[in-house]
Scaffold this motif. Sequence first.
Motif, PDB file in Angstrom:
ATOM      1  N   PRO A 140       0.801  -1.225   0.000  1.00 36.56           N
ATOM      2  CA  PRO A 140       0.000   0.000   0.000  1.00 36.56           C
ATOM      3  C   PRO A 140       0.832   1.273   0.000  1.00 36.56           C
ATOM      4  O   PRO A 140       0.384   2.294  -0.520  1.00 36.56           O
ATOM      5  N   CYS A 141       2.041   1.220   0.578  1.00 42.12           N
ATOM      6  CA  CYS A 141       2.889   2.414   0.602  1.00 42.12           C
ATOM      7  C   CYS A 141       4.341   1.987   0.453  1.00 42.12           C
ATOM      8  O   CYS A 141       5.001   1.664   1.441  1.00 42.12           O
ATOM      9  N   MET A 142       4.827   1.988  -0.774  1.00 45.48           N
ATOM     10  CA  MET A 142       6.198   1.563  -1.044  1.00 45.48           C
ATOM     11  C   MET A 142       7.216   2.479  -0.364  1.00 45.48           C
ATOM     12  O   MET A 142       8.200   2.019   0.207  1.00 45.48           O
ATOM     13  N   ASN A 143       6.971   3.779  -0.422  1.00 49.74           N
ATOM     14  CA  ASN A 143       7.963   4.762  -0.009  1.00 49.74           C
ATOM     15  C   ASN A 143       7.480   5.483   1.245  1.00 49.74           C
ATOM     16  O   ASN A 143       7.012   6.625   1.190  1.00 49.74           O
ATOM     17  N   THR A 144       7.598   4.820   2.396  1.00 43.96           N
ATOM     18  CA  THR A 144       7.049   5.395   3.627  1.00 43.96           C
ATOM     19  C   THR A 144       7.735   6.704   4.040  1.00 43.96           C
ATOM     20  O   THR A 144       7.052   7.605   4.555  1.00 43.96           O
ATOM     21  N   PRO A 145       9.052   6.897   3.829  1.00 45.38           N
ATOM     22  CA  PRO A 145       9.619   8.207   4.182  1.00 45.38           C
ATOM     23  C   PRO A 145       9.045   9.345   3.347  1.00 45.38           C
ATOM     24  O   PRO A 145       8.857  10.456   3.853  1.00 45.38           O
ATOM     25  N   ALA A 146       8.747   9.080   2.065  1.00 45.32           N
ATOM     26  CA  ALA A 146       8.129  10.119   1.235  1.00 45.32           C
ATOM     27  C   ALA A 146       6.702  10.390   1.691  1.00 45.32           C
ATOM     28  O   ALA A 146       6.244  11.540   1.683  1.00 45.32           O
ATOM     29  N   PHE A 147       5.982   9.341   2.099  1.00 45.82           N
ATOM     30  CA  PHE A 147       4.623   9.536   2.612  1.00 45.82           C
ATOM     31  C   PHE A 147       4.652  10.394   3.872  1.00 45.82           C
ATOM     32  O   PHE A 147       3.851  11.324   4.030  1.00 45.82           O
ATOM     33  N   GLU A 148       5.584  10.103   4.773  1.00 44.87           N
ATOM     34  CA  GLU A 148       5.661  10.873   6.011  1.00 44.87           C
ATOM     35  C   GLU A 148       6.025  12.329   5.739  1.00 44.87           C
ATOM     36  O   GLU A 148       5.617  13.230   6.483  1.00 44.87           O
ATOM     37  N   ALA A 149       6.770  12.560   4.670  1.00 35.28           N
ATOM     38  CA  ALA A 149       7.112  13.929   4.287  1.00 35.28           C
ATOM     39  C   ALA A 149       6.015  14.581   3.458  1.00 35.28           C
ATOM     40  O   ALA A 149       6.114  15.775   3.144  1.00 35.28           O
ATOM     41  N   ALA A 150       4.964  13.810   3.101  1.00 40.78           N
ATOM     42  CA  ALA A 150       3.889  14.298   2.224  1.00 40.78           C
ATOM     43  C   ALA A 150       4.473  14.890   0.954  1.00 40.78           C
ATOM     44  O   ALA A 150       4.068  15.948   0.482  1.00 40.78           O
ATOM     45  N   ALA A 151       5.432  14.143   0.376  1.00 41.66           N
ATOM     46  CA  ALA A 151       6.191  14.677  -0.755  1.00 41.66           C
ATOM     47  C   ALA A 151       6.401  13.613  -1.824  1.00 41.66           C
ATOM     48  O   ALA A 151       6.256  12.415  -1.585  1.00 41.66           O
ATOM     49  N   ARG A 152       6.768  14.074  -2.994  1.00 40.43           N
ATOM     50  CA  ARG A 152       7.062  13.169  -4.108  1.00 40.43           C
ATOM     51  C   ARG A 152       8.352  12.390  -3.859  1.00 40.43           C
ATOM     52  O   ARG A 152       8.488  11.244  -4.280  1.00 40.43           O
ATOM     53  N   THR A 153       9.284  13.002  -3.160  1.00 35.25           N
ATOM     54  CA  THR A 153      10.579  12.384  -2.909  1.00 35.25           C
ATOM     55  C   THR A 153      10.737  12.044  -1.434  1.00 35.25           C
ATOM     56  O   THR A 153      10.029  12.567  -0.568  1.00 35.25           O
ATOM     57  N   SER A 154      11.698  11.172  -1.150  1.00 38.10           N
ATOM     58  CA  SER A 154      11.953  10.733   0.215  1.00 38.10           C
ATOM     59  C   SER A 154      12.445  11.877   1.077  1.00 38.10           C
ATOM     60  O   SER A 154      13.259  12.702   0.642  1.00 38.10           O
ATOM     61  N   GLY A 155      11.988  11.912   2.317  1.00 41.87           N
ATOM     62  CA  GLY A 155      12.495  12.899   3.259  1.00 41.87           C
ATOM     63  C   GLY A 155      13.853  12.532   3.822  1.00 41.87           C
ATOM     64  O   GLY A 155      14.443  13.325   4.561  1.00 41.87           O
ATOM     65  N   LEU A 156      14.350  11.340   3.480  1.00 37.32           N
ATOM     66  CA  LEU A 156      15.653  10.903   3.991  1.00 37.32           C
ATOM     67  C   LEU A 156      16.797  11.297   3.063  1.00 37.32           C
ATOM     68  O   LEU A 156      17.837  11.769   3.512  1.00 37.32           O
ATOM     69  N   ASP A 157      16.621  11.081   1.751  1.00 42.24           N
ATOM     70  CA  ASP A 157      17.720  11.389   0.825  1.00 42.24           C
ATOM     71  C   ASP A 157      17.265  12.210  -0.377  1.00 42.24           C
ATOM     72  O   ASP A 157      18.061  12.501  -1.266  1.00 42.24           O
ATOM     73  N   TYR A 158      15.957  12.559  -0.415  1.00 42.66           N
ATOM     74  CA  TYR A 158      15.391  13.457  -1.426  1.00 42.66           C
ATOM     75  C   TYR A 158      15.510  12.907  -2.846  1.00 42.66           C
ATOM     76  O   TYR A 158      15.501  13.674  -3.814  1.00 42.66           O
ATOM     77  N   LEU A 159      15.584  11.573  -2.969  1.00 45.23           N
ATOM     78  CA  LEU A 159      15.613  10.944  -4.285  1.00 45.23           C
ATOM     79  C   LEU A 159      14.203  10.600  -4.733  1.00 45.23           C
ATOM     80  O   LEU A 159      13.307  10.343  -3.920  1.00 45.23           O
ATOM     81  N   ASN A 160      13.997  10.599  -6.047  1.00 47.12           N
ATOM     82  CA  ASN A 160      12.728  10.201  -6.652  1.00 47.12           C
ATOM     83  C   ASN A 160      12.801   8.699  -6.905  1.00 47.12           C
ATOM     84  O   ASN A 160      13.482   8.248  -7.821  1.00 47.12           O
ATOM     85  N   LEU A 161      12.098   7.920  -6.089  1.00 50.24           N
ATOM     86  CA  LEU A 161      12.155   6.463  -6.174  1.00 50.24           C
ATOM     87  C   LEU A 161      11.743   5.962  -7.548  1.00 50.24           C
ATOM     88  O   LEU A 161      12.205   4.909  -8.001  1.00 50.24           O
ATOM     89  N   ASN A 162      10.909   6.725  -8.241  1.00 45.45           N
ATOM     90  CA  ASN A 162      10.399   6.304  -9.547  1.00 45.45           C
ATOM     91  C   ASN A 162      11.388   6.527 -10.686  1.00 45.45           C
ATOM     92  O   ASN A 162      11.034   6.393 -11.852  1.00 45.45           O
ATOM     93  N   ARG A 163      12.625   6.875 -10.340  1.00 41.05           N
ATOM     94  CA  ARG A 163      13.658   7.071 -11.365  1.00 41.05           C
ATOM     95  C   ARG A 163      14.950   6.306 -11.069  1.00 41.05           C
ATOM     96  O   ARG A 163      15.911   6.446 -11.818  1.00 41.05           O
ATOM     97  N   ILE A 164      14.985   5.493 -10.005  1.00 45.43           N
ATOM     98  CA  ILE A 164      16.274   4.928  -9.572  1.00 45.43           C
ATOM     99  C   ILE A 164      16.309   3.404  -9.508  1.00 45.43           C
ATOM    100  O   ILE A 164      17.310   2.833  -9.067  1.00 45.43           O
TER     101      ILE A 164
END
Length: 317
Positions: free
Chosen positions: A83-107
Amino acid sequence: MYSIGPLTVSPGERAEGLIPVGTSSYGVELGIPLIVVNGAQDGPVLCVDAGVHGDEYDGQEAIRRVLADIDPATLRGTLVGIPCMNTPAFEAAARTSGLDYLNLNRIFPGDADGSYSLRLAATFVEQVVPAIDALVDLHTGGTFGEIAPLVILQGGYEELATDLALAAGHELVWKGGKWGGTVRHPTLAAGKPAITIEAGGGTYREANVELHVESIHNIMRQLKMIDGEVKLRDSYTATSGTFARSAAGGFFLGHAEPGETCKEGDLIAHIVDHYGNTLEEVIAPQDGIVLWVRRIRTVRPGDEVVIFGEVQGEIRP
């Protein structure tokens, strides 16, 4: 028995758990949350994921609803929900991770020795891809924009994934191919059909949740995992996708809706300064379809503002 990550699930049972990826600075285990329903009867293993971008919510709720409603006693095969692949991005309410600011959909396929997002991608490739037979990746346009309901079918993999794409039920089939690193790529490379379904964005809407739920159900019917007749359209429209980026920063004003047809030269949007002076006009580069439109009004130079689709032909099932 069905096994994926740390879970082993008996036929006719359901389970949930976390594939570990790392630990936060405050000692909380981070990873990939799984919901697994293992049918009492034999069949394929379908994985449905959402939340690759943390600000895309409709698919996350759709997966929870589908997994909650499936009866393992009548299910043929296994349904794996992320249901939520990228939990750090969800917690940041953002497109990218709040941990390393990478776009998971490009890496993807990631790097097991890299930062958290890279390790997350590598863990998915190592532990999820070998344990599934097909993948459906759910997205929306995110908080920054809204996208017309469509399915992305990776160019070069039509023979492998077209049946899955058409069962998604959307008229528009975007032949993706100009960018890599999505969750589709390693799955397709492993010889397993994988598609991305897009619908909505800008905010959370129940109507878009229901679109995703129906797509999953129809794909499950197509895979003969559940009873019922597969619903297919008489024809589908194949389209490309071209990202238009702003040259100027300012206040974005759109004049077209997602899914709207356009003619070459049509004014799709313009950008103004704080005094109302026009800084830039966004013009349709060719006849086609407006696929995605920016919803957040703040725009900076180089930001995505519109995605144009050029019609490439008709697909008949």
